[in-house]
Design an enzyme around this catalytic site. Structure first.
Site, PDB file in Angstrom:
ATOM      1  N   GLU A 229       0.893  -1.166   0.000  1.00 15.53           N
ATOM      2  CA  GLU A 229       0.000   0.000   0.000  1.00 15.53           C
ATOM      3  C   GLU A 229       0.926   1.209   0.000  1.00 15.53           C
ATOM      4  OE1 GLU A 229      -1.631   2.925   0.467  1.00 15.53           O
ATOM      5  OE2 GLU A 229      -2.219   2.567   2.553  1.00 15.53           O
ATOM      6  N   CYS A 263      -2.082   8.834   2.855  1.00 16.05           N
ATOM      7  CA  CYS A 263      -1.935   8.255   1.509  1.00 16.05           C
ATOM      8  C   CYS A 263      -3.119   8.621   0.620  1.00 16.05           C
ATOM      9  CB  CYS A 263      -1.744   6.748   1.594  1.00 16.05           C
ATOM     10  SG  CYS A 263      -2.902   5.901   2.651  1.00 16.05           S
TER      11      CYS A 263
HETATM   12  P1  NDP Z   1       9.214   5.026   4.083  1.00 16.24           P
HETATM   13  O1  NDP Z   1       8.355   4.451   3.047  1.00 16.24           O
HETATM   14  O2  NDP Z   1      10.690   5.031   3.858  1.00 16.24           O
HETATM   15  O3  NDP Z   1       8.916   4.275   5.474  1.00 16.24           O
HETATM   16  C1  NDP Z   1       7.833   3.392   5.686  1.00 16.24           C
HETATM   17  C2  NDP Z   1       8.329   2.150   6.406  1.00 16.24           C
HETATM   18  O4  NDP Z   1       9.164   1.399   5.530  1.00 16.24           O
HETATM   19  C3  NDP Z   1       9.183   2.446   7.630  1.00 16.24           C
HETATM   20  O5  NDP Z   1       8.967   1.463   8.611  1.00 16.24           O
HETATM   21  C4  NDP Z   1      10.581   2.354   7.062  1.00 16.24           C
HETATM   22  O6  NDP Z   1      11.554   2.146   8.032  1.00 16.24           O
HETATM   23  C5  NDP Z   1      10.424   1.175   6.143  1.00 16.24           C
HETATM   24  N1  NDP Z   1      11.466   1.073   5.113  1.00 16.24           N
HETATM   25  C6  NDP Z   1      11.939   2.049   4.309  1.00 16.24           C
HETATM   26  N2  NDP Z   1      12.870   1.572   3.465  1.00 16.24           N
HETATM   27  C7  NDP Z   1      12.997   0.261   3.741  1.00 16.24           C
HETATM   28  C8  NDP Z   1      13.813  -0.790   3.235  1.00 16.24           C
HETATM   29  N3  NDP Z   1      14.676  -0.578   2.245  1.00 16.24           N
HETATM   30  N4  NDP Z   1      13.698  -2.020   3.771  1.00 16.24           N
HETATM   31  C9  NDP Z   1      12.831  -2.246   4.761  1.00 16.24           C
HETATM   32  N5  NDP Z   1      12.038  -1.298   5.306  1.00 16.24           N
HETATM   33  C10 NDP Z   1      12.101  -0.058   4.793  1.00 16.24           C
HETATM   34  O7  NDP Z   1       8.695   6.490   4.341  1.00 16.24           O
HETATM   35  P2  NDP Z   1       9.395   7.800   4.932  1.00 16.24           P
HETATM   36  O8  NDP Z   1       9.079   7.840   6.354  1.00 16.24           O
HETATM   37  O9  NDP Z   1      10.843   7.934   4.584  1.00 16.24           O
HETATM   38  O10 NDP Z   1       8.587   8.926   4.140  1.00 16.24           O
HETATM   39  C11 NDP Z   1       9.028   9.340   2.839  1.00 16.24           C
HETATM   40  C12 NDP Z   1       7.861   9.565   1.900  1.00 16.24           C
HETATM   41  O11 NDP Z   1       7.168   8.334   1.711  1.00 16.24           O
HETATM   42  C13 NDP Z   1       6.778  10.516   2.403  1.00 16.24           C
HETATM   43  O12 NDP Z   1       7.097  11.846   2.194  1.00 16.24           O
HETATM   44  C14 NDP Z   1       5.580  10.047   1.610  1.00 16.24           C
HETATM   45  O13 NDP Z   1       5.620  10.613   0.327  1.00 16.24           O
HETATM   46  C15 NDP Z   1       5.799   8.564   1.508  1.00 16.24           C
HETATM   47  N6  NDP Z   1       4.999   7.839   2.537  1.00 16.24           N
HETATM   48  C16 NDP Z   1       3.760   7.454   2.199  1.00 16.24           C
HETATM   49  C17 NDP Z   1       2.964   6.838   3.138  1.00 16.24           C
HETATM   50  C18 NDP Z   1       1.586   6.467   2.771  1.00 16.24           C
HETATM   51  O14 NDP Z   1       0.793   6.072   3.619  1.00 16.24           O
HETATM   52  N7  NDP Z   1       1.275   6.586   1.529  1.00 16.24           N
HETATM   53  C19 NDP Z   1       3.405   6.583   4.499  1.00 16.24           C
HETATM   54  C20 NDP Z   1       4.761   7.023   4.751  1.00 16.24           C
HETATM   55  C21 NDP Z   1       5.512   7.619   3.791  1.00 16.24           C
HETATM   56  P3  NDP Z   1      12.785   3.200   8.172  1.00 16.24           P
HETATM   57  O15 NDP Z   1      12.161   4.505   8.486  1.00 16.24           O
HETATM   58  O16 NDP Z   1      13.632   2.606   9.222  1.00 16.24           O
HETATM   59  O17 NDP Z   1      13.468   3.241   6.811  1.00 16.24           O
END
Ligand code: NDP
Length: 455
Positions: A229, A263
């Site tokens: 998602e 989202c």
């Molecule tokens: P991320 O997508 O990086 O983080 C979401 C989750 O994924 C966190 O638990 C993160 O952990 C984990 N994650 C990230 N990269 C990896 C990886 N390579 N392997 C395993 N787990 C991973 O979001 P951000 O917090 O950096 O936000 C950045 C942008 O993402 C936002 O500005 C937005 O545009 C989008 N976003 C969208 C969401 C939605 O609901 N649509 C929710 C959150 C973000 P960790 O932080 O330790 O990397």
């Protein structure tokens, strides 16, 4: 290992820190979970449902504490945090009430004599979760997965580790096997190894495209089911005959709830040029009235953004778009001083190619694009890599339905606010991911639909 820091976004100061799980602790968690799941899969469905009802009761009893924790860790206004806990209790009750019937064995019409389909659990489901709805994102995935007989391991975003541990507490002592739901406190570079562990049978991720691609790649290598998602860039189409009062009122909530960090937020306002000036004026007036401030105060509508780097990324998208010709018609931007506040902004004259049109804009900024009739609105609505949600505002209901049918997205609404609902499947197409959460589809994502042919 460096501890995880929980920083209060309203002050920018560190509130708490948490130790990462060591490899030995991760091993012990997985071993416990496997035993717990082997026991849990033998619980009757009505017994599992009863445990979910107790989770709902725990959430309701501790709602104030959990809400304050959400606000302290990611900054949303306290009223929104409380509403999030209520939604979580509701999704548990929804699956407790309706899930057992959805999982009942089926005999499809015309199936061979003695054949039926039963729904068995897969095992441990690993969830990688984001910070924006730190309780809701987890429980909307966990409630159905647990009801189906799985164990649930949640690797949360580091900035909301306190919420992650509180969830573990809310799901303990409810009669489920001990260790069935666990928080996993590890850095993202350690996630792939957990995905590969043979005890983990499936993965669910909510977050950015980048995170989704990385985790799906690990799941693909290990041949494991994966649900993604991944957010979106939802169009909000306002046609010339729309009820502008309703459209503007909904637009403000759809874009600025949770400081725009949702989202399914409306992210691109595509407005017929005949009404665009009026829409911009009304939107600007309404957004200008939103009260920004201390998220613990009940009257606050806009809290800080969740992290400093997210605010910087938003600012870059906005400045990049202004450099390309967008106009800021409601002056907003990073607020100097304590915390990660970003004053809400409205941009007009937004065109394809600008960052706020092309990328997911995760913050309190509305982008208005003028369009020449329904045809151009539809073309621009689909001119995005994302496909999560969309809405159409028009008094011509037949035209609204026709546009809704042609928009490439997982959820489209006509004249109503788009939001997820436990009764309906939720998810996207294109770069918004694949698979579904919620509804019966969400419940069936993490089951083995096993065919039994009995004499
Ligand atoms: P991320 O997508 O990086 O983080 C979401 C989750 O994924 C966190 O638990 C993160 O952990 C984990 N994650 C990230 N990269 C990896 C990886 N390579 N392997 C395993 N787990 C991973 O979001 P951000 O917090 O950096 O936000 C950045 C942008 O993402 C936002 O500005 C937005 O545009 C989008 N976003 C969208 C969401 C939605 O609901 N649509 C929710 C959150 C973000 P960790 O932080 O330790 O990397």
């Amino acid at each position: 290992m460096t501890p995880f820091k929980s920083i209060n976004p309203a002050t920018g100061r560190e509130a708490t820190s948490f130790e990462e799980h060591t490899p030995a602790q991760v091993e012990a968690i997985l071993a416990d979970m496997r035993n717990a799941q082997r026991c849990w899969r033998n619980f009757r469905l009505d017994e599992r449902a009863e445990c979910l009802r107790r989770v709902a009761d725990n959430l309701a009893e501790r709602a104030q504490d959990y809400a304050r924790l959400i606000t302290a860790e990611m900054g949303k206004p306290i009223g929104e945090s409380l509403a999030e806990i209520t939604r979580c209790a509701n999704v548990c009750r929804f699956y407790a009430d309706h899930g057992p019937a959805m999982l009942a064995p089926e005999t499809p019409e015309g199936a061979p004599q003695g054949a039926r389909i039963v729904h068995e659990p897969l095992g441990i489901v690993l969830a990688v979760m984001p910070w924006n709805f730190p309780f809701w994102q987890v429980l909307r995935a966990a409630a159905p997965a647990l009801l189906a007989g799985n164990a649930f391991l949640c690797k949360h975003a580091p900035s909301v580790t306190g919420c992650s541990l509180a969830l573990e507490e809310a799901l303990s002592g409810v009669g489920m096997s001990d260790g069935l739901y666990r928080a996993l406190v590890v850095r993202d570079e350690r996630v792939a190894a957990v995905v590969e562990d043979p005890r983990v049978r499936a993965v669910s991720l909510t977050g950015s495209r980048r995170a989704g691609a990385a985790v799906a790649e690990a799941a693909g290598r290990a041949v494991k089911k994966c649900v993604l998602e991944l957010g979106g860039s939802d169009p909000f189409i306002v046609l010339a005959d729309a009820d502008l009062d309703l459209a503007v009122h909904t637009a403000v909530g759809a874009r600025f709830y949770n400081a725009g960090q949702t989202c399914i937020s409306a992210k691109r306002f595509l407005v017929d040029r005949q009404v665009v000036r009026e829409f911009e004026e009304r939107l600007t007036r309404s957004v200008g009235l939103l009260k920004m401030g201390d998220p613990l105060r009940p009257e606050t509508r806009i809290g800080p953004m969740a992290r400093a780097d997210l605010r910087e990324a938003l600012d870059r998208q906005v400045r990049g778009s202004l450099d390309m010709g967008a106009r800021m018609i409601l002056e907003g931007g990073p607020v100097p001083g304590e915390g990660f506040f970003y004053r809400p902004a409205v941009l007009a004259g937004v065109r394809p190619g600008m960052p706020v049109f092309e990328e997911e804009v995760f913050g309190p900024v509305a982008s208005v694009t003028s369009v020449d009739g329904p045809g151009e609105a539809l073309r621009l609505a689909n001119q995005t890599r994302y496909g999560l949600g969309a809405s159409v505002w028009t008094r011509d209901l037949a035209l609204g339905a026709k546009l809704a049918g042609n928009i490439e997205a997982g959820n489209v609404a006509v004249n109503t606010l788009l939001k997820s609902d436990p009764r309906l499947p939720f998810g996207g197409v294109k770069d918004s991911g694949y698979g579904r959460e919620l509804g019966r589809s969400g419940l069936l994502e993490f089951v083995n639909a096993k065919v039994l042919r009995l004499p």
